[in-house]
Scaffold this motif. Sequence first.
Motif, PDB file in Angstrom:
ATOM      1  N   GLY A  24       0.809  -1.229   0.000  1.00 51.85           N
ATOM      2  CA  GLY A  24       0.000   0.000   0.000  1.00 51.85           C
ATOM      3  C   GLY A  24       0.833   1.265   0.000  1.00 51.85           C
ATOM      4  N   VAL A  25       1.701   1.435  -0.996  1.00 48.20           N
ATOM      5  CA  VAL A  25       2.549   2.630  -1.093  1.00 48.20           C
ATOM      6  C   VAL A  25       1.783   3.710  -1.857  1.00 48.20           C
ATOM      7  CG1 VAL A  25       4.758   3.545  -1.878  1.00 48.20           C
ATOM      8  CG2 VAL A  25       4.594   1.176  -1.083  1.00 48.20           C
ATOM      9  N   ARG A  26       1.793   4.894  -1.322  1.00 47.28           N
ATOM     10  CA  ARG A  26       1.094   6.029  -1.961  1.00 47.28           C
ATOM     11  C   ARG A  26       2.007   7.240  -1.937  1.00 47.28           C
ATOM     12  NH1 ARG A  26      -4.345   7.681  -2.932  1.00 47.28           N
ATOM     13  NH2 ARG A  26      -4.602   9.932  -2.856  1.00 47.28           N
ATOM     14  N   LEU A  27       2.290   7.776  -3.129  1.00 51.37           N
ATOM     15  CA  LEU A  27       3.082   8.997  -3.257  1.00 51.37           C
ATOM     16  C   LEU A  27       2.158  10.096  -3.748  1.00 51.37           C
ATOM     17  CD1 LEU A  27       6.304   7.585  -4.982  1.00 51.37           C
ATOM     18  CD2 LEU A  27       5.897   7.952  -2.543  1.00 51.37           C
ATOM     19  N   GLU A  28       1.976  11.122  -2.927  1.00 50.36           N
ATOM     20  CA  GLU A  28       1.081  12.214  -3.286  1.00 50.36           C
ATOM     21  C   GLU A  28       1.667  13.022  -4.434  1.00 50.36           C
ATOM     22  OE1 GLU A  28      -1.820  12.495  -2.167  1.00 50.36           O
ATOM     23  OE2 GLU A  28      -1.718  11.070  -0.498  1.00 50.36           O
ATOM     24  N   GLY A  29       0.788  13.509  -5.326  1.00 48.46           N
ATOM     25  CA  GLY A  29       1.230  14.297  -6.464  1.00 48.46           C
ATOM     26  C   GLY A  29       1.642  15.691  -6.062  1.00 48.46           C
ATOM     27  N   VAL A  30       2.448  16.308  -6.917  1.00 45.70           N
ATOM     28  CA  VAL A  30       2.890  17.672  -6.689  1.00 45.70           C
ATOM     29  C   VAL A  30       1.866  18.624  -7.316  1.00 45.70           C
ATOM     30  CG1 VAL A  30       4.717  19.353  -7.127  1.00 45.70           C
ATOM     31  CG2 VAL A  30       5.288  16.969  -6.660  1.00 45.70           C
ATOM     32  N   GLY A  31       1.341  19.556  -6.534  1.00 47.45           N
ATOM     33  CA  GLY A  31       0.332  20.483  -7.031  1.00 47.45           C
ATOM     34  C   GLY A  31      -0.965  19.754  -7.318  1.00 47.45           C
ATOM     35  N   GLU A  32      -1.440  19.840  -8.591  1.00 44.11           N
ATOM     36  CA  GLU A  32      -2.668  19.166  -8.986  1.00 44.11           C
ATOM     37  C   GLU A  32      -2.406  17.787  -9.590  1.00 44.11           C
ATOM     38  OE1 GLU A  32      -4.789  21.704 -11.602  1.00 44.11           O
ATOM     39  OE2 GLU A  32      -5.182  23.266 -10.091  1.00 44.11           O
ATOM     40  N   GLY A  33      -1.167  17.320  -9.492  1.00 45.90           N
ATOM     41  CA  GLY A  33      -0.835  16.022 -10.058  1.00 45.90           C
ATOM     42  C   GLY A  33      -1.539  14.890  -9.324  1.00 45.90           C
ATOM     43  N   ALA A  34      -1.823  13.847 -10.077  1.00 47.60           N
ATOM     44  CA  ALA A  34      -2.502  12.690  -9.486  1.00 47.60           C
ATOM     45  C   ALA A  34      -1.530  11.898  -8.621  1.00 47.60           C
ATOM     46  CB  ALA A  34      -3.062  11.791 -10.592  1.00 47.60           C
ATOM     47  N   PRO A  35      -2.015  11.279  -7.534  1.00 50.45           N
ATOM     48  CA  PRO A  35      -1.119  10.477  -6.692  1.00 50.45           C
ATOM     49  C   PRO A  35      -0.675   9.201  -7.416  1.00 50.45           C
ATOM     50  CG  PRO A  35      -3.383  10.251  -5.955  1.00 50.45           C
ATOM     51  CD  PRO A  35      -3.398  11.305  -7.013  1.00 50.45           C
ATOM     52  N   LEU A  36       0.478   8.717  -7.025  1.00 46.40           N
ATOM     53  CA  LEU A  36       1.031   7.478  -7.573  1.00 46.40           C
ATOM     54  C   LEU A  36       0.807   6.377  -6.536  1.00 46.40           C
ATOM     55  CD1 LEU A  36       2.636   6.188  -9.899  1.00 46.40           C
ATOM     56  CD2 LEU A  36       4.724   6.741  -8.638  1.00 46.40           C
ATOM     57  N   VAL A  37      -0.040   5.400  -6.865  1.00 45.59           N
ATOM     58  CA  VAL A  37      -0.432   4.354  -5.923  1.00 45.59           C
ATOM     59  C   VAL A  37       0.137   3.016  -6.411  1.00 45.59           C
ATOM     60  CG1 VAL A  37      -2.348   3.165  -4.804  1.00 45.59           C
ATOM     61  CG2 VAL A  37      -2.529   5.607  -5.342  1.00 45.59           C
ATOM     62  N   VAL A  38       0.839   2.325  -5.540  1.00 45.35           N
ATOM     63  CA  VAL A  38       1.441   1.027  -5.836  1.00 45.35           C
ATOM     64  C   VAL A  38       0.904   0.025  -4.811  1.00 45.35           C
ATOM     65  CG1 VAL A  38       3.581  -0.285  -6.092  1.00 45.35           C
ATOM     66  CG2 VAL A  38       3.515   2.132  -6.728  1.00 45.35           C
TER      67      VAL A  38
END
Length: 619
Positions: free
Chosen positions: A275-289
Motif C-alpha cells: 500500500g505505497v502512496r506517493l502524493e502528487g505535486v500540485g494538482e498532479g494525481a497520486p502514484l499508488v502502488v
Amino acid sequence: MDPDLIDPNLVFAKTASGEEAVLQRTRVVQRNTRMVLILVDGNATVAELCDKTGNPQMTRSALLELERDGLVDRRAAYDSVWQRGEKARQRAASDETTAPVSEFSSFGTKEQTAPPPLPASQASASFDVPPAREAPTPARGPRPTVHDPAPSESGTVFLSRAQAAGTSSAAPVEDALGPLSVPERWRPPWFGGERQRRPVQVSAHRPRFILTWPLVVILLLLVPVVLALVLVLIFPYLNYQPAVEAALTQSTGRQARVDSLGIDLLPTPALRLDGVRLEGVGEGAPLVVGKARLQPVLSKLFAERMLFDDVELRDLVLAPSTFGELAQALQTAARPGARAGVRHLSLSNAELALAGLVIGDLRGEITLSGEGLAEVIALHSANRELSFEARPQATAFAIRAEGLKWRPRANSSQVVDSFVLQGELRAMTVNVDRMEFRVFDGLLSGKATLRAGSEPLLSGEIAFERVNARKLAEALGFEQGFLGEGTGRLRFSAAADAWPSLLSTLQGDGTLTVKRGSLPGIDLPEALRRAPSVPLALGGATRFEQLTGAVRLTPGFIHLSRLSLSAGAMQAAGYIDLGRELDLRGRMDVEMRGRGEHSALPVAISGSLNAPLLKAADR
C-alpha cells in the motif's frame, strides 16, 4: 539316439542358424519344434525345458531334431554357476542342521556323521579340500554364523581360513571396541600400532545417539536458517515504518505513506512494502502502488545512501498523468543527496488506462540511464500480443503501441488482426499522429486527440477501406446479415462529463460507399411489384452493385442521406435513419427500367432493423 537317453542335465544353446530360424518363420515349420527352439536359451537344462512344455517325449525328440539340423548345440553337462551356488547354499543349510556333535562335548552322541557325497558333475569340477580341524564348540552362548562362500566360475568353492576352521570371521574393530573416535577414523592405513580401546558397554534397551561429522555439518547449516526464519517472524517491522516513509519522502520529493512492511523470502529475499502512496505535486494525481519489493545491494546496506539493485512495483495503474509523476519521482531519487537509489525497476500486474480503455495484467520494466533517469517505460501482455512503450522527452512522452491478434476485452469474440499507434503523451492530453488498424478484413487509418480532465474530449478522423460489412454489423450487435465491402471517411468528436458516457456523445459526418452488397429485410423490387398500401414485412433482401451516400452521426441517430443504389435495371435514391433502439425511418424512390417498361414507386420504410416494414408512400 533314443530321446529317452538324453541326460536331463544337458544344456542346449541356439547356434547362429538357430537364431536366424527364430526370425524366419518358414525355416522351422512344425509348431512343436519351433516352440522348443524358442525356449532354448543356453541356461535351461533338458529337464527344465520338459517342465516348461509339459511333454517330455516331444521336447527330447525336438531337441534331437534341432541338433541334427544344426540349429542348437550342447553347451555343458553340469549346472550353471548360479545353480551351483544355490545348491551349495542349500547343502550348507542342511549341514548346519545335521552338523556332528563335537567329541569334547558332554551332550549328545559322539558319532561323526559323514558329509553327504557330492554329485558327480560337481565332484569332477571341484578341487579336493583337506578337512579342516574342527574347533571346539563353546558350551554356552549363540552359535557363530558361518557365511556361505560364493562359488567361482570354475565350480571351485574357496573358503577363508576362519571358515575352513569352522569358525566365523573376526568381528569388526568398531563392533568389538565400540565406536571409533575421530582421530582413529582418520588414521592412515600405513600407521602402525594397535588401536587400544576399552570395550564400550551399551545398554540393550536404550540405543545410544552418536553425533557424526555429517550430522554436525547439517546442524551447522540449519541453525542460521532457523534463526533467520524466527527473526523474520518476530521482527518488529512497525517500529521502522515511520523511518521507511521518511526515506521515501526525502528520496522522491513526494509525501509518502506505507500501509505495512515485511520481508519476502521467495522467490528471492526482499523488503516488501504494501500500500505505497506517493502524493502528487500540485494538482498532479497520486502514484499508488499495491506492493513494492526492494532488493538492496548488500555492500550498500548500511551506507549513508542505500542502493537497491531491483525494485518491483505491482498493481500499478498507469494513466496519462501517472507517467509524468513516475518520471519526476525517479528524477528526484537520482539526486546525490537522496537517501535511497535504484538500479533497475520492474513492473508486474500493471494496468494501462488510455482513452477510456483499461488494459490489465501487464508486465514490463523501466530502463534507467547511468544517472538513474527513466529512459523507456515498456509494458507488454502475458502472451506478448500487446506491447507499449513510452520515452520521456522535454515536455512530453513519445508513445508507441503495437498489437497482434489482440482482443479489446478478455472474453471478446472480436479480434484485431494488428494495429499500430504512435503519438505524444502529456499530463492531460494524448495525441495520436498515426493510427492503423487491420480489422474486419479491411484497413482503418487516421489520427485522434484525447484530452483528459473534468470534461473529457475526443476528436479525430478516420478512413476505412475494404471493410467487411457483415463482420462490422456483427461487432455492432446487428442480427441482420449485411453484405458488401465498405469504403469511406469519417470525422468524429465527443465530449462528456465523465469517461463512461464519452462514446454515447459521439458525433461526426463523412461519406460511405459499399460495393457488391445486400440490404437484408428491405426487398425494394418486391415492394415495387406489390405496392402495398399498409406496412408489410416482405422479408427478402435487395442486392446491389453499389450504394453511396453521406453519413452523419448524432448521439441518438445514424443518418444516411443522399443514398444512391444501383442494382442492374433498378435504381433507388433516398434516406434512412437508424435510431438508438434500432428503429428505422426512411424513404426510397424506386425506379425500374426495362425493355419498353418503366415503373416508379416511392417506398416508405419503418419498423425495426431486425424486422423492416415497407409500404407505398405518397408521391
